[in-house]
Design a protein around this motif. Structure first.
Motif, mmCIF file in Angstrom:
data_model
loop_
_atom_site.group_PDB
_atom_site.id
_atom_site.type_symbol
_atom_site.label_atom_id
_atom_site.label_comp_id
_atom_site.label_asym_id
_atom_site.label_seq_id
_atom_site.Cartn_x
_atom_site.Cartn_y
_atom_site.Cartn_z
ATOM 1 N N GLU A 104 -6.302 -6.739 -11.595
ATOM 2 C CA GLU A 104 -7.597 -7.046 -10.960
ATOM 3 C C GLU A 104 -7.202 -6.958 -9.143
ATOM 4 O O GLU A 104 -8.368 -6.593 -8.799
ATOM 5 N N THR A 105 -6.354 -6.948 -8.834
ATOM 6 C CA THR A 105 -6.151 -6.780 -7.106
ATOM 7 C C THR A 105 -5.627 -5.322 -6.948
ATOM 8 O O THR A 105 -5.596 -5.082 -5.967
ATOM 9 N N GLY A 129 -8.984 -3.392 -11.947
ATOM 10 C CA GLY A 129 -9.028 -3.476 -10.664
ATOM 11 C C GLY A 129 -10.159 -2.196 -10.367
ATOM 12 O O GLY A 129 -11.149 -2.107 -11.035
ATOM 13 N N SER A 130 -9.679 -1.501 -9.356
ATOM 14 C CA SER A 130 -10.765 -0.456 -8.987
ATOM 15 C C SER A 130 -10.237 0.982 -8.865
ATOM 16 O O SER A 130 -8.864 0.947 -8.461
ATOM 17 N N VAL A 131 -10.978 2.068 -9.369
ATOM 18 C CA VAL A 131 -10.528 3.397 -9.138
ATOM 19 C C VAL A 131 -11.537 4.169 -8.468
ATOM 20 O O VAL A 131 -12.766 4.086 -9.033
ATOM 21 N N ARG A 180 0.885 -1.094 -0.122
ATOM 22 C CA ARG A 180 0.010 -0.107 -0.107
ATOM 23 C C ARG A 180 1.018 1.103 0.081
ATOM 24 O O ARG A 180 1.792 0.963 0.860
ATOM 25 N N ALA A 206 -2.484 -1.343 -3.420
ATOM 26 C CA ALA A 206 -3.336 -0.249 -3.274
ATOM 27 C C ALA A 206 -2.528 1.119 -3.234
ATOM 28 O O ALA A 206 -1.328 1.022 -2.829
ATOM 29 N N SER A 235 -5.968 -1.244 -6.959
ATOM 30 C CA SER A 235 -6.953 -0.070 -6.515
ATOM 31 C C SER A 235 -6.090 1.050 -6.218
ATOM 32 O O SER A 235 -5.115 1.301 -5.732
ATOM 33 N N ARG A 286 -13.727 -1.440 -12.066
ATOM 34 C CA ARG A 286 -14.758 -0.572 -11.284
ATOM 35 C C ARG A 286 -14.254 0.762 -11.203
ATOM 36 O O ARG A 286 -13.110 0.987 -10.630
ATOM 37 N N ILE A 339 -3.654 -1.117 -14.077
ATOM 38 C CA ILE A 339 -4.247 -1.469 -12.717
ATOM 39 C C ILE A 339 -4.764 -2.865 -13.102
ATOM 40 O O ILE A 339 -5.832 -3.062 -13.413
ATOM 41 N N ILE A 391 -7.491 -0.682 -16.935
ATOM 42 C CA ILE A 391 -8.038 -0.992 -15.623
ATOM 43 C C ILE A 391 -8.708 -2.369 -15.565
ATOM 44 O O ILE A 391 -9.538 -2.421 -16.555
ATOM 45 N N GLU A 436 -7.344 5.067 -5.052
ATOM 46 C CA GLU A 436 -8.302 6.131 -4.548
ATOM 47 C C GLU A 436 -7.586 7.306 -4.642
ATOM 48 O O GLU A 436 -6.799 8.069 -3.899
#
Length: 146
Positions: A54-55, A71-73, A19, A35, A57, A90, A52, A69, A59
């Motif tokens: 699948e695992t 994973g998530s943003v 992270r 992350a 993210s 996502r 980015i 992408i 923020e």
């Protein structure tokens, strides 16, 4: 193939289980499987790619020439050339792109804003739209307007 440029090399990675608290700036390419709590921004004169996984993210704001992408943003996304959204992507935020590839299952909670022409810089005046033409703007079946 026509129009396909050589992809930049991914030279940096944020691995799964890692992270980062704070903004990240990179050149060439970056793979995120962990992350990031902060913005991720590409810089430099060479083409850039941000992946980015699948695992992965983020923020914060995301910006690069080519953004992939899976994973998530949570934050705004700017893909100056190409945005690829994989099936498990996502995104919660507004998305700007020049070209878009989106697989079935990807989710965007925000506005999609295609960038057909580059946005004007703050010093450039924005041109006024042309005046409307006289008469009906579109064909009509109304006998009074024929």
């Amino acid at each position: 193939m026509l129009g396909i440029k050589k992809q930049p090399v991914v030279r940096s990675a944020i691995g799964a289980g890692m992270r980062v608290d704070g903004d990240c700036v990179f050149e060439d390419g970056l793979q995120i499987d962990g992350a990031v709590l902060g913005s991720v921004t590409a810089q430099g004169s060479q083409p850039t790619v941000l992946v980015i996984g699948e695992t992965g993210s983020v923020e914060g704001a995301v910006s690069a020439d080519h953004v992939v992408i899976a994973g998530s943003v949570v934050g705004p996304v700017l893909a100056r050339e190409l945005l690829e959204l994989h099936a498990k992507a996502r995104v919660q935020g507004d998305v700007r792109y020049k070209a878009l590839e989106m697989q079935q299952g990807a989710v965007i909670a925000g506005q999609l804003q295609p960038q057909v022409t580059p946005p004007p810089t703050p010093s450039e005046p924005v041109a006024a739209p042309p005046p409307a033409a006289a008469g009906p703007a579109e064909p009509t079946m109304d006998p009074d307007r024929l």
